[in-house]
Design a protein around this motif. Structure first.
Motif, short mmCIF file in Angstrom:
data_model
loop_
_atom_site.label_atom_id
_atom_site.label_comp_id
_atom_site.label_asym_id
_atom_site.label_seq_id
_atom_site.Cartn_x
_atom_site.Cartn_y
_atom_site.Cartn_z
N PHE A 168 28.40 159.50 36.09
CA PHE A 168 27.07 159.02 36.49
C PHE A 168 25.99 159.88 35.84
O PHE A 168 26.20 161.06 35.54
CB PHE A 168 26.92 159.08 38.02
N THR A 169 24.82 159.27 35.65
CA THR A 169 23.67 160.03 35.17
C THR A 169 23.04 160.75 36.36
O THR A 169 23.41 160.51 37.52
CB THR A 169 22.63 159.11 34.52
N ARG A 170 22.05 161.58 36.07
CA ARG A 170 21.35 162.29 37.14
C ARG A 170 20.09 161.54 37.57
O ARG A 170 19.29 162.06 38.35
CB ARG A 170 20.96 163.71 36.67
N GLU A 171 19.92 160.33 37.11
CA GLU A 171 18.76 159.53 37.51
C GLU A 171 18.90 159.14 38.98
O GLU A 171 19.93 158.59 39.39
CB GLU A 171 18.67 158.28 36.65
N PRO A 172 17.89 159.39 39.80
CA PRO A 172 17.98 159.03 41.22
C PRO A 172 18.07 157.52 41.41
O PRO A 172 17.47 156.75 40.64
CB PRO A 172 16.69 159.59 41.82
N VAL A 173 18.79 157.11 42.42
CA VAL A 173 18.82 155.70 42.80
C VAL A 173 17.59 155.42 43.66
O VAL A 173 17.34 156.16 44.63
CB VAL A 173 20.11 155.38 43.57
N PRO A 174 16.80 154.40 43.35
CA PRO A 174 15.62 154.10 44.17
C PRO A 174 16.01 153.75 45.61
O PRO A 174 17.06 153.13 45.86
CB PRO A 174 15.00 152.90 43.47
N ASN A 221 21.51 161.86 45.76
CA ASN A 221 20.48 161.70 44.74
C ASN A 221 19.81 160.33 44.88
O ASN A 221 19.97 159.46 44.03
CB ASN A 221 21.11 161.88 43.36
N VAL A 222 19.07 160.15 45.96
CA VAL A 222 18.34 158.91 46.23
C VAL A 222 16.88 159.28 46.40
O VAL A 222 16.54 160.18 47.19
CB VAL A 222 18.87 158.20 47.49
N SER A 223 16.01 158.60 45.68
CA SER A 223 14.58 158.91 45.77
C SER A 223 14.07 158.68 47.19
O SER A 223 14.49 157.75 47.88
CB SER A 223 13.79 158.04 44.78
N GLU A 224 13.22 159.57 47.65
CA GLU A 224 12.55 159.49 48.95
C GLU A 224 13.48 159.74 50.14
O GLU A 224 13.10 159.50 51.29
CB GLU A 224 11.84 158.14 49.14
N VAL A 225 14.71 160.20 49.86
CA VAL A 225 15.64 160.49 50.96
C VAL A 225 16.16 161.91 50.79
O VAL A 225 16.71 162.26 49.75
CB VAL A 225 16.83 159.51 51.00
N THR A 226 16.00 162.73 51.82
CA THR A 226 16.50 164.10 51.79
C THR A 226 18.03 164.09 51.82
O THR A 226 18.63 163.35 52.61
CB THR A 226 15.97 164.87 53.02
N PRO A 227 18.68 164.87 50.96
CA PRO A 227 20.15 164.92 51.00
C PRO A 227 20.66 165.24 52.40
O PRO A 227 20.12 166.10 53.11
CB PRO A 227 20.49 166.03 50.00
N GLY A 228 21.69 164.53 52.78
CA GLY A 228 22.27 164.73 54.10
C GLY A 228 23.25 163.62 54.40
O GLY A 228 23.49 162.72 53.58
N MET A 229 23.84 163.68 55.59
CA MET A 229 24.75 162.63 56.05
C MET A 229 24.00 161.77 57.06
O MET A 229 23.42 162.29 58.02
CB MET A 229 26.00 163.23 56.69
N TYR A 230 24.04 160.46 56.85
CA TYR A 230 23.32 159.51 57.68
C TYR A 230 24.26 158.42 58.17
O TYR A 230 25.29 158.14 57.55
CB TYR A 230 22.19 158.84 56.89
N HIS A 231 23.88 157.80 59.27
CA HIS A 231 24.55 156.58 59.71
C HIS A 231 23.63 155.41 59.43
O HIS A 231 22.42 155.47 59.71
CB HIS A 231 24.86 156.63 61.21
N TYR A 232 24.19 154.34 58.85
CA TYR A 232 23.39 153.15 58.62
C TYR A 232 23.36 152.32 59.90
O TYR A 232 24.38 151.79 60.33
CB TYR A 232 23.93 152.31 57.47
N GLY A 262 31.16 164.24 43.25
CA GLY A 262 29.93 165.02 43.32
C GLY A 262 28.84 164.53 42.38
O GLY A 262 27.68 164.90 42.54
N GLY A 263 29.19 163.69 41.42
CA GLY A 263 28.20 163.16 40.50
C GLY A 263 27.57 161.86 40.95
O GLY A 263 26.60 161.38 40.33
N ALA A 264 28.09 161.27 42.01
CA ALA A 264 27.54 160.01 42.51
C ALA A 264 26.19 160.26 43.17
O ALA A 264 25.87 161.37 43.58
CB ALA A 264 28.50 159.37 43.51
N ALA A 265 25.38 159.22 43.27
CA ALA A 265 24.09 159.34 43.95
C ALA A 265 24.27 159.33 45.46
O ALA A 265 23.47 159.93 46.19
CB ALA A 265 23.16 158.20 43.53
#
Length: 368
Positions: A168-174, A221-232, A262-265
């Motif tokens: 994967f690239t290091r470009e953030p996923v919107p 690596n998602v724009s506008e989201v702080t790294p962490g573990m979330y529940h949808y 580790g390279g995934a967004a």
């Protein structure tokens, strides 16, 4: 006549009884635990008289009664009979995965489908049914955008372009792209009346529309989201924070130390809320359905991610206990089943396999 115990044989304690369970097509039998010692004397083809010498500390009359009874119950087989031949064949094909995989596979085969009326009588009332949705009311939450990203891509293009990506690239996923992916794959499409309250349907099939699978999102690596573990939260269309911080090293470790993760967004952990399935289907075969449902969601995830311009990935190799702990799952009633991932695919992936050429097929058995 020489006898041997089947290779397909599991013993366990259940409801205070010692149970010997032959497979396939075997009937579980409750026996005295001493039966295990007698069966141990028949690891290979053995004459009953020879086994009696090995078990010399047991009374001859005990063996005289036990050995014929074990043979009649299918727990000892006669040399050369069809049952023995089939047992050898199963051991040859399933031996690498024995005993867990073949026991689960065969012990849940040919299970009588529950009688609808009997199940209906035992089923909990509407007030006692498990909740349709998992929520974490006290968690910080991030409402997701409702404006969907563009999914208008020809079906054949999506289908044939879908590949598993490991680079994967290091470009953030919107954020909008992630929100669309989660809504399309895990959100409700409509609601139906089950006769005991509402159920909802997704874009993937699910046994009995029980929707026992929840999605936990490890954001890297998602724009506008702080790294962490979330529940949808599929009801609210929001991300509920389970734990702050999530690093590429941790993602790789959770996925059985596979560096590509580790390279995934982001990662998506599919976990099963087993009571939703068990409330309607009491047979153990239904656990198979949970696994199949995870596969359905995984395929829809991969196709939707592809349509959104992402590179999907998936793995069944992960550290179950560590993943459960990171997602705040008890790993009992709620347990992880599958890990999905996505990010922007690298234009020149290092791990992409080369196409098969003529020399490849020279070393390939295409048919018998």
């Amino acid at each position: 006549m020489r006898l041997r115990r089947p290779r397909g044989l599991s013993c366990y304690w259940h409801e205070g009884q010692f149970v010997v369970h032959p497979y396939p097509r075997g009937t579980p039998v409750a026996l005295h635990p001493a039966a295990a010692e007698i069966l141990s004397a028949f690891e290979e083809w053995t004459d009953p008289a020879e086994a009696a010498r090995t078990l010399g500390h047991l009374a001859p009359e005990t063996l005289g009664e036990a050995i014929p009874a074990l043979h009649e119950a299918g727990l000892l087989m006669s040399e050369g009979n069809p049952q023995a031949q089939r047992d050898e064949l199963i051991a040859r094909h399933w031996g690498t995965w024995a005993p867990e995989a073949p026991f689960f596979h065969y012990a849940t085969q040919d299970v009588p489908y529950p009688d609808h009326e009997a199940v209906s009588e035992r089923a909990p009332g509407a007030a006692d049914m498990p909740p349709l949705f998992t929520t974490h009311p006290g968690a910080d939450r991030l409402p997701l955008p409702r404006l969907p990203a563009d999914l208008r891509v020809p079906y054949d293009e999506v289908l044939y372009r879908r590949r598993t990506h490991r680079d994967f690239t290091r470009e953030p996923v919107p954020l909008r792209t992630l929100a669309t992916l989660l809504a399309v794959v895990f959100g409700p499409v409509d609601f139906i009346d089950s006769g005991r309250g509402a159920l909802f349907r997704r874009t993937s099939p699910a046994g009995g529309a029980r929707q026992e699978l929840d999605a936990y999102v490890g954001v890297l690596n998602v724009s506008e989201v702080t790294p962490g573990m979330y529940h949808y939260n599929a009801l609210e269309h929001s991300l509920e924070l389970i734990g702050e911080g999530f690093t590429p090293d941790e993602a790789a470790h959770l996925c059985a130390d596979q560096a590509w993760a580790g390279g995934a967004a982001f990662l998506v952990v599919l976990s099963a809320a087993l009571e939703r399935m068990r409330a309607k289907y009491p047979t153990p075969r239904c656990y198979r359905v949970c696994l199949l449902n995870a596969g359905h969601l995984g395929q829809t995830f991969a196709l939707t991610a592809t349509a959104l311009g992402l590179g999907p990935a998936q793995t069944g190799a992960f550290h179950d206990s560590a993943v459960a702990e990171r997602c705040a799952l008890d790993n009992i009633a709620r347990t992880p089943l599958y890990v999905l991932a996505a990010g922007h695919p690298h234009p020149a992936p290092e791990d992409a396999p080369p196409p098969a050429m003529l020399r490849t097929f020279r070393d390939t058995a295409l048919h018998r």
